[in-house]
Design an enzyme around this catalytic site. Structure first.
Site, PDB file in Angstrom:
ATOM      1  CE  LYS A   1       2.397 -17.074   5.200  1.00 28.16           C
ATOM      2  NZ  LYS A   1       1.676 -16.612   4.017  1.00 28.16           N
TER       3      LYS A   1
ATOM      4  CG  HIS B   1       1.803 -11.580  -5.814  1.00 28.39           C
ATOM      5  ND1 HIS B   1       2.032 -10.228  -5.783  1.00 28.39           N
ATOM      6  CD2 HIS B   1       0.819 -11.811  -4.906  1.00 28.39           C
ATOM      7  CE1 HIS B   1       1.231  -9.662  -4.883  1.00 28.39           C
ATOM      8  NE2 HIS B   1       0.494 -10.606  -4.354  1.00 28.39           N
TER       9      HIS B   1
ATOM     10  CE  LYS C   1       6.589 -11.458   0.054  1.00 31.33           C
ATOM     11  NZ  LYS C   1       6.480 -11.200   1.490  1.00 31.33           N
TER      12      LYS C   1
ATOM     13  NE  ARG D   1     -16.658   6.273   4.087  1.00 29.68           N
ATOM     14  CZ  ARG D   1     -17.451   5.475   3.381  1.00 29.68           C
ATOM     15  NH1 ARG D   1     -18.579   5.948   2.864  1.00 29.68           N
ATOM     16  NH2 ARG D   1     -17.139   4.207   3.206  1.00 29.68           N
TER      17      ARG D   1
ATOM     18  CG  ASP E   1       3.326  -7.433  -6.924  1.00 32.52           C
ATOM     19  OD1 ASP E   1       3.314  -7.921  -5.780  1.00 32.52           O
ATOM     20  OD2 ASP E   1       3.199  -8.114  -7.953  1.00 32.52           O
ATOM     21  CG  HIS E   2       3.108  -7.439  -0.872  1.00 33.92           C
ATOM     22  ND1 HIS E   2       1.867  -7.725  -1.411  1.00 33.92           N
ATOM     23  CD2 HIS E   2       3.521  -8.572  -0.243  1.00 33.92           C
ATOM     24  CE1 HIS E   2       1.540  -8.964  -1.098  1.00 33.92           C
ATOM     25  NE2 HIS E   2       2.509  -9.498  -0.406  1.00 33.92           N
TER      26      HIS E   2
ATOM     27  CD  GLU F   1      -2.391 -17.388   0.592  1.00 35.62           C
ATOM     28  OE1 GLU F   1      -2.597 -16.634   1.554  1.00 35.62           O
ATOM     29  OE2 GLU F   1      -2.992 -17.306  -0.484  1.00 35.62           O
TER      30      GLU F   1
END
Length: 499
Positions: free
Chosen positions: A355, A250, A192, A52, A187-188, A226
């Site tokens: 992390k 994940h 990997k 938009r 699912d990224h 994290e």
């Protein structure tokens, strides 16, 4: 998965709903740019951002260039390569709610088909908020071109539903509009390089597979931690929480990679069948067992690295009495011949000390009765640690004799590091996954039954937690979560490890 040779996909048009959004800026366009540099894209290729926001083609390209400059793994010779890549990018301002605007997409495809002289693959990437997916999919499903099963695909980002019921509803909706082979649930984590390497580690090495079972493995741990808090995502996270946001997708997918049986081939459905078998074999948790096998936590205010950290309930967009967990840990069992009675410990959380995403396979101790007592003071069982991020490595811990005239045993490590072993840069996860979509390889994507099987694993926990009032906050920022998480594993005689 990326092919062994630079085999390009056919002519492709990629429509990105949410084209002016953060995901495209940070991940999608930088990934496409790198694929272009590596000559993985067809010479007949077009990217169309949809949204938009008001952009011209030129201003949209300038916006995406900023993303490449900030987030791409490649920034050398950017001027020349961007000049070659950017003409393939255009922008179409449209409201996703406007059903009357969708024929413009068909018109664009028809024009490109005529220009290129061949039928292009068409990919609709829904980089939008989950609540927008049903309407967009419904409007796309009305287009005649979407009936072309071999040429048209739709990509849906997680979350795939909010619970089992909504996941089933979403799958039913998508399945009524598209064939299953057209639907790519992304699912990224599965893109990997180090996650994909788990299958190579297990099935390409006779050293590991014979001992990858209940006879030799004592337990498996999977940690995704994290250091940050919400980073402005309070509105989203309030409706999600750690169990939904990380473990349901994940971490369970990584569990499947560790626990799966050997596929007879690496054809997409064969690999996914094996993963579904693992999810279906996970022991169901009865309501009265939840507090014994699952722990949740929420960080409170405190200090970290000398800085004051607000508690979760003080973050923007969060209710002052929120019961949303920012930490979750669960103990699961895979009830099959290979893994019976081997515990799988999964944990994830925000505002933790480190992390990292790490998988640990702990082997049962070897008998040491033959060694003198003084030789076994520092005895440790063999352990295999797979670093997913940020350290991409595999570490094997074993026992060795300490140099000297006495017999003393020490734990030592053999380390394989991607950084040290290979000079070339690893592709980012979205590079792998986008190329797979364009070539029609669904191996690394979630099938409908996988999504629902994963929800069935966590549903008893979610239902029990909804009926309980947690004592939040219960851990300090910069700590490893609530004390109950430590007790969850220590009552079995083990402890949490990283590396």
């Amino acid at each position: 998965m990326i092919p062994a040779t630079n085999q390009r996909p056919p002519a492709t048009i990629l429509f990105i709903f949410g084209g002016s959004g953060d995901l495209n800026l940070r991940k999608l366009t930088p990934a496409l740019y790198n694929l272009f540099i590596d000559k993985y894209l067809s010479e007949k290729f077009a990217v169309v951002g949809l949204g938009r926001s008001k952009y011209t083609d030129e201003s949209f390209r300038e916006r995406l260039l900023e993303g490449v400059q900030s987030f791409s793994r490649r920034k050398d010779d950017l001027d020349d390569t961007w000049k070659s890549f950017s003409p393939s990018i255009s922008y179409l301002q449209m409201d996703a709610d406007d059903a009357g605007a969708y024929p413009k997409l068909s018109d664009f495809v028809a024009a490109k088909k005529k220009e290129w002289g061949e039928e292009p693959n068409v990919v609709f990437y829904l980089a939008v908020a989950p609540q927008l997916v049903p309407d967009i999919a419904t409007n796309l499903g009305k287009l005649p071109l979407c009936g072309e099963k071999s040429h048209v695909r739709i990509v849906v980002e997680k979350p795939f539903g909010h619970d089992l019921k909504t996941a089933q509803e979403l799958n039913a909706l998508l399945g009524g509009l598209f064939a299953e082979e057209q639907i790519y649930r992304i699912d990224h984590y599965l893109g990997k390089e180090t996650v994909q390497n788990i299958l190579a580690l297990r099935f390409a090495n006779s050293l590991f597979e014979p001992i990858w079972n209940r006879r030799y493995v004592e337990y498996v741990q999977i940690t995704a931690s994290e250091t940050v808090g919400l980073e402005g995502r309070g509105g989203y996270y309030e409706g999600s929480g750690a169990l939904r946001d990380m473990i349901q997708n994940h971490l369970l997918q990584m569990l499947c990679m560790v626990a799966t049986e050997a596929p007879i081939s690496f054809e997409a459905n064969e690999v996914r069948n094996k993963k579904v078998d693992v999810l279906n074999a996970i022991r169901r948790i009865r309501p009265e067992q939840v507090n014994d096998v699952a722990v949740r936590g929420q960080y409170g205010p405190g200090e970290k690295d000398g800085k004051k950290i607000p508690g979760y309930r003080e973050e923007e967009g969060v209710k002052p009495d929120s019961a949303t967990e920012t930490f979750a840990a669960v103990k699961l069992y895979v009830d099959n011949w290979r893994w019976e009675d081997v515990p799988f410990y999964l944990r994830t959380g925000k505002s933790l000390p480190e992390k990292a995403t790490v998988i640990t396979v702990q082997f049962k101790p070897a008998p040491y009765y033959a060694f003198p007592e003084e030789a076994t003071q520092d005895w440790h069982s063999n352990q295999l640690t797979i670093g997913i991020q940020p350290d991409r490595d595999i570490r094997l811990r074993f026992q060795a004799k300490r140099p000297g005239q006495t017999l003393a045993i020490d734990p030592v490590e053999m380390v394989f590091s991607y950084k040290d072993a290979y000079s070339s840069q690893e592709p980012e996860a979205y590079e792998t996954l986008l190329l797979d979509v364009m070539t029609g390889d669904a191996t690394l994507f979630m099938r409908a039954d996988q999504v629902e099987a994963a929800w069935k694993v966590v549903t008893p926990i979610l239902e029990a937690w909804e009926n309980q009032t947690p004592d939040f906050p219960n851990y300090a920022p910069g700590s490893w979560g609530p004390e109950a998480a430590t007790q969850l594993i220590e009552k079995d005689g083990f402890h949490w490890t990283m590396k």
